[in-house]
Design an enzyme around this catalytic site. Structure first.
Site, PDB file in Angstrom:
ATOM      1  N   LYS A  18       0.862  -1.244   0.149  1.00 56.94           N
ATOM      2  CA  LYS A  18       0.015  -0.054  -0.031  1.00 56.94           C
ATOM      3  C   LYS A  18       0.805   1.280   0.020  1.00 56.94           C
ATOM      4  O   LYS A  18       1.998   1.392   0.667  1.00 56.94           O
ATOM      5  CB  LYS A  18      -0.890   0.024   1.331  1.00 56.94           C
ATOM      6  CG  LYS A  18      -1.799  -0.951   1.379  1.00 56.94           C
ATOM      7  CD  LYS A  18      -2.448  -0.749   2.793  1.00 56.94           C
ATOM      8  CE  LYS A  18      -3.398  -1.812   3.111  1.00 56.94           C
ATOM      9  NZ  LYS A  18      -4.846  -1.947   2.270  1.00 56.94           N
TER      10      LYS A  18
ATOM     11  N   ARG B 168     -10.072 -11.883   2.705  1.00 54.09           N
ATOM     12  CA  ARG B 168     -11.080 -12.685   2.490  1.00 54.09           C
ATOM     13  C   ARG B 168     -10.203 -14.182   2.345  1.00 54.09           C
ATOM     14  O   ARG B 168     -10.990 -15.121   2.393  1.00 54.09           O
ATOM     15  CB  ARG B 168     -11.594 -12.401   0.925  1.00 54.09           C
ATOM     16  CG  ARG B 168     -10.422 -12.287   0.012  1.00 54.09           C
ATOM     17  CD  ARG B 168     -10.800 -11.471  -1.493  1.00 54.09           C
ATOM     18  NE  ARG B 168     -11.051 -10.146  -1.035  1.00 54.09           N
ATOM     19  CZ  ARG B 168     -11.303  -9.176  -1.983  1.00 54.09           C
ATOM     20  NH1 ARG B 168     -11.683  -9.635  -2.928  1.00 54.09           N
ATOM     21  NH2 ARG B 168     -11.237  -7.956  -1.753  1.00 54.09           N
TER      22      ARG B 168
END
Length: 463
Positions: free
Chosen positions: A239, A313
């Site tokens: 990020k 996830r």
């Protein structure tokens, strides 16, 4: 929580707090007398929402408080601002009925401060006296759960790693007579959690999976799964620094399910509760999993990695597969999962997904009733084609190239790991208040926990 709630006592002296709107201000002032009316006029108080007026008595001591709200008959969570504005002392709200319990809850939620790293202010906190119709026990257990979640989310990752997150859950379940098992490090591979291991293996702090239970075996099975990424660098798909600044909150799903579990156990709901938290740090090292890798899963599906910054996830999928194996009546997962959910609905309105129409309708009613907003989005099955992989059973991100429907495709990916649960619902929460609002101070927040507790308490009433 700094401000406290105290039970009504006929002998106690407490300063009255009048909730007024602009239409009702003149009548309230007239009832308080000419001196108060003149003081309010001189102070420019007209009942505008958020205005506070401390009315002195003849000797100069505080005699009454006027607090402006949008609608006096239905103040909602407006009293969440009071705890920050009132001086120390004992106060009582001049409202009755169900509105008083909601006002008391909002007042106490708004008084929350995260002060672990700050010197005590020394300021005396106000106390609020509530009427006999207020269920202080119920309000208190909600406050305890919310404070637990807020404290966890607000704690920086330097002091809250996978071990510390699991220890917080262990203390919670130990206090209530529950049982906790934690699987750590390489044992995750041996026990069938390869994606939890893959996401967490690059960190010097070993990944873990917490599996906690409480309640009688014969009661309805309610299982909660929470994403416990204590910090997310994005992995090799790193990020930018601006996107990493709040990543201590990426375990907000785990914090929210622990808040809900705390409420369920404190209320003694007749359920067999199970909480599963995969706790990892998505770090970067030579052991990091890579874009293009293919991971095995507990379910047996192979998963192609499209982006290492979609790690939540993956760990949820293994945890959901475990939860689904015992066919729970209700299976809930909560996660700070996608930026797409924030783009669609903003930070204050988390989406949820379920195929169960009755559950969705019931939850919407409870969310509105307790002012814990939620919005249902569809599990739109045609978008499953976006998750196709040429080399594995499924890709875990949208591979269409268009970048559409990010929150929906994440929910569809998770749905592939749930088959046996009678009801499954996925909550894509933000877990954070980006600004101060009544009852919701800036910082960590257990979104959806109060709404779900309200639903579960109605479905499974205590004896």
């Amino acid at each position: 929580m700094r401000a406290s709630l105290i039970a009504h006592s006929a002998d106690a002296v407490a300063i009255p707090v009048h909730a007024v709107d602009r239409d009702g201000t003149p009548a309230t002032l007239q009832g308080l007398g000419a001196r108060a009316e003149a003081f309010a006029m001189a102070s420019g108080f007209d009942g505008t929402a958020g205005q506070l007026l401390l009315v002195p008595g003849a000797e100069g001591a505080l005699e009454a408080v006027l607090f402006g709200v949008a609608k006096a008959a239905d103040p909602g969570f407006a009293f969440g601002d009071l705890a920050r504005k009132l001086p120390g002392g004992d106060f009582r709200l001049q409202i009755a009925g169900e509105a008083q319990e909601e006002a008391a809850l909002a007042f106490a939620l708004g008084s929350y401060r995260f002060e672990r790293y700050r010197k005590p202010s020394g300021r005396s906190a106000p106390r609020l006296m509530v009427g006999e119709g207020v269920d202080l026990e119920r309000v208190g257990l909600i406050l305890d759960g919310m404070a637990l979640a807020r404290d966890l989310v607000n704690t920086p990752a330097s002091d809250l790693g996978p071990a510390e997150l699991c220890e917080a859950a262990l203390r919670l379940f130990d206090d209530r007579g529950g049982r906790v098992r934690v699987i750590e490090g390489e044992a995750l591979l041996a026990e069938g959690f390869p994606m939890v291991h893959a996401v967490g293996r690059a960190s010097s702090r070993a990944p873990r999976l917490l599996d906690a239970t409480w309640g009688e075996e014969g009661h309805p099975r309610v299982t909660l799964v929470g994403k416990g990424v204590v910090f997310d660098t994005g992995g090799l798909d790193i990020k930018p620094s601006s996107a990493m600044a709040l990543m201590k909150k990426d375990m907000g799903g785990a914090a929210a399910v622990l808040a809900l579990a705390s409420m369920i156990m404190a209320a003694g709901l007749p359920v067999r509760l199970r909480v599963i938290v995969p706790a990892v740090e998505n770090a970067i090292s030579g052991a990091s999993f890579r874009p293009g890798d293919v991971l095995s899963s507990r379910k047996g599906l192979t998963v192609e990695i499209g982006n290492t910054d979609a790690e939540g996830r993956l760990i949820l999928a293994d945890a959901l597969a475990l939860a689904d194996e015992e066919e729970p009546e209700i299976l809930i997962d909560m996660a700070t999962l996608t930026g797409a959910a924030r783009v669609a609905l903003g930070p204050d309105l988390p989406p949820f997904y379920t195929d169960d129409e009755a559950f969705a309708a019931e939850l919407a009613e409870h969310a509105t009733a307790v002012r814990d907003p939620l919005w249902r989005l569809p599990l739109w099955r045609p978008y499953e084609s976006y998750l196709e992989s040429r080399i594995a059973d499924i890709n875990h991100i949208n591979t269409s190239g268009a970048g559409f429907a990010g929150s929906i495709t994440a929910a569809l990916f998770l749905s592939r790991f749930v088959e046996k649960a009678r009801v499954w619902a996925h909550f894509d929460i933000y877990g954070w208040n980006p600004a101060d609002r009544p009852g919701r101070p800036l910082g960590g927040e257990a979104q959806a926990a109060r709404a779900l507790f309200s639903l579960l308490a109605a479905r499974y009433p205590k004896g």
